[in-house]
Design an enzyme around this catalytic site. Structure first.
Site, PDB file in Angstrom:
ATOM      1  N   ARG A   1       0.856  -1.182   0.000  1.00  0.00           N
ATOM      2  CA  ARG A   1       0.000   0.000   0.000  1.00  0.00           C
ATOM      3  C   ARG A   1       0.894   1.236   0.000  1.00  0.00           C
ATOM      4  NH1 ARG A   1      -3.423  -2.797  -1.584  1.00  0.00           N
ATOM      5  NH2 ARG A   1      -5.458  -3.287  -0.658  1.00  0.00           N
TER       6      ARG A   1
ATOM      7  N   HIS B   1      -1.021  -0.340  -9.965  1.00  0.00           N
ATOM      8  CA  HIS B   1      -1.719  -1.245  -9.023  1.00  0.00           C
ATOM      9  C   HIS B   1      -2.215  -2.505  -9.749  1.00  0.00           C
ATOM     10  CE1 HIS B   1      -3.855  -1.329  -4.877  1.00  0.00           C
ATOM     11  NE2 HIS B   1      -3.568  -2.552  -5.294  1.00  0.00           N
TER      12      HIS B   1
END
Lengths: 309, 309
Positions: free
Chosen positions: A224, A272
């Protein structure tokens, strides 16, 4: 009783996969909820549902991805309802391991330099250490970190793992807790971040932590964005303390067009994609979780709200 | 009796590694040969020695790399002297497998597109198939091909291997001989070339062979440049028949500055670094080969001059 499907990604694929496994399921796709008293389970990813408390008979919330930090921030989660994160060996863990191997091998074999050499039409015999002499650190020995570490160990890399509590790492070395983090970082020529984002890990990688790495270390963040302090990473790249950063995750996604990561020569940006949920492989896992809850058992991957994963 | 060391690469490292293992060895580095009648073994890589027949008591020529095609072209090789190629699991096979995994994963996960997206600051969720649904072909099931194939199989890829004669591929499928080459190529979404360069393989990949691959296939050549017909590859890239080519080896090395591969957007050039000989790990293997020959045994990796490997 019905299942609420509230996901902003691949909703059709989920519906097809679930119906294919059990045609008797009554699946209601947000926003067509129907009678909220009929919703028994919610399958969610970035849910639009404004209030989970509106479903009085809700027995479980299934997060259709590995990271639950966003879901846990909500204030409408009924305390008695278990939250289950997705652990999918074929659909999620496998692709994450692919991404980690790809990026670790690229840094190990000096990929960024080779790419620059092609742009300059330069031919040079760039040498590299043997894998056994390359120290790789896997920050986070959860499901994803353990699998990536095992694969890197199988390729003969000198691998260490770090975990909050001591945890064996067959063929490698485990470092545990805050006390052993400096020694772990000091040996990590290539550092792979696979921690969940929690109150403990937010901003973990700041100037002080970057300074503990060997000079010129590579870093791969597939966890993250919030775990890294961007300004400190940019300073560490510019000083040469960090040689290269490969980043799949960011504080804000999509990464804003003006962010310096996009154009920094020592930064690789991927959007991502390290590991995307595959409904096809994940649907049977979610259904097994539903069956467990109906049978009064707790699914294996129920989230501990205190630790945040 | 003495050992002639005639290599244009890492000569000092070889001398150090050999002397470290056996300080009694008399090693003569080209051009300081001394009495040619004292040369019992020659350790060579791109040797400058003009005439191997000048060493009447030569008992073995050790090639300090995997490929022997250049050595076998010489006309001065005494027929009775065995030629041994280098097979080094840690120093040669391991790094080759790293390179193959890196490049296959990059193509599998659409690395070239992701790199272009970063240059354009474009954020898109590029999907990818699961490894089990990705068909990879390993052309050549020798020492290098077999190891790379096994690693890709362990990562769950759908792997086929091709070999001259039938050869099992545990967890994958073997295709053998000229007759099965078309079927092998037809299923290879990512094709990895790990064949030796011989009379049979020179120019193997021409327009006809490229046309047999699935449209948009990726190709990784870590073997020898001569296996590919460059003009045909360029045409196949431009037509979209080949999506991307990752090339570590070339007809002429260094790759000439004017060669179109350097700047082609669908070509990745690396400067013959897929697997570099490591004297440290290879020296004990060469000494074991010398011991075998002295004991009247034939080393395992003696070259068959008829097949050329």
């Amino acid at each position: 009783m019905a299942i609420l499907l509230d996901t902003d990604a691949e909703a059709d694929a989920w519906r097809t996969a679930l119906a294919g496994l059990d045609p008797t399921l009554e699946i209601r796709s947000w926003p067509e909820v129907g009678d909220p008293r009929e919703i028994e389970f919610a399958l969610v990813w970035r849910p639009r549902t404004p209030d989970f408390a509106a479903f009085p008979l809700l027995r479980g919330i299934f997060n259709l991805g590995a990271g639950v930090e966003r879901l846990l921030k909500r204030r409408d989660l009924p305390e008695s309802v278990p939250i289950i994160r997705l652990v999918d060996p074929v659909g999620l863990t496998g692709p994450m391991t692919e991404y980690v191997l790809w990026q670790v091998l690229r840094l190990h074999r000096r990929g960024p330099e080779l790419e620059a050499m092609q742009r300059e039409k330069r031919w040079d015999e760039l040498t590299y250490p043997l894998a056994r002499d390359r120290r790789v650190g896997i920050l986070g020995q959860g499901v994803l970190g353990s699998d990536a570490a095992a694969r890197l160990i199988a390729l003969d890399f000198d691998v260490a793992g770090w975990s909050r509590r001591p945890k064996p790492l067959p063929g490698g070395r485990n470092f545990a807790g805050e006390a052993e983090l400096p020694a772990f970082l000091a040996r990590s020529e290539i550092l792979v971040v696979l921690l969940p984002l929690t109150a403990d890990t937010a901003g973990l990688h700041d100037a002080r932590r970057f300074a503990l790495l060997p000079r010129g270390a590579g870093i791969v963040n597939a966890a993250r964005g919030g775990i890294i302090v961007d300004a400190d990473l940019l300073a560490a790249l510019d000083s040469g303390q960090i040689g290269h950063a490969t980043l799949d995750v960011f504080h804000e996604e999509p990464l804003p067009a003006g962010h310096p990561f996009w154009t920094h020569p020592q930064v690789t940006v991927t959007p991502h994609v390290a590991s995307l949920t595959h409904a096809e492989t994940a649907a049977p896992i979610v259904l097994a979780g539903i069956a467990a809850l109906r049978a009064g058992r707790q699914p294996a991957d129920t989230v501990d709200r205190k630790t945040g994963y």
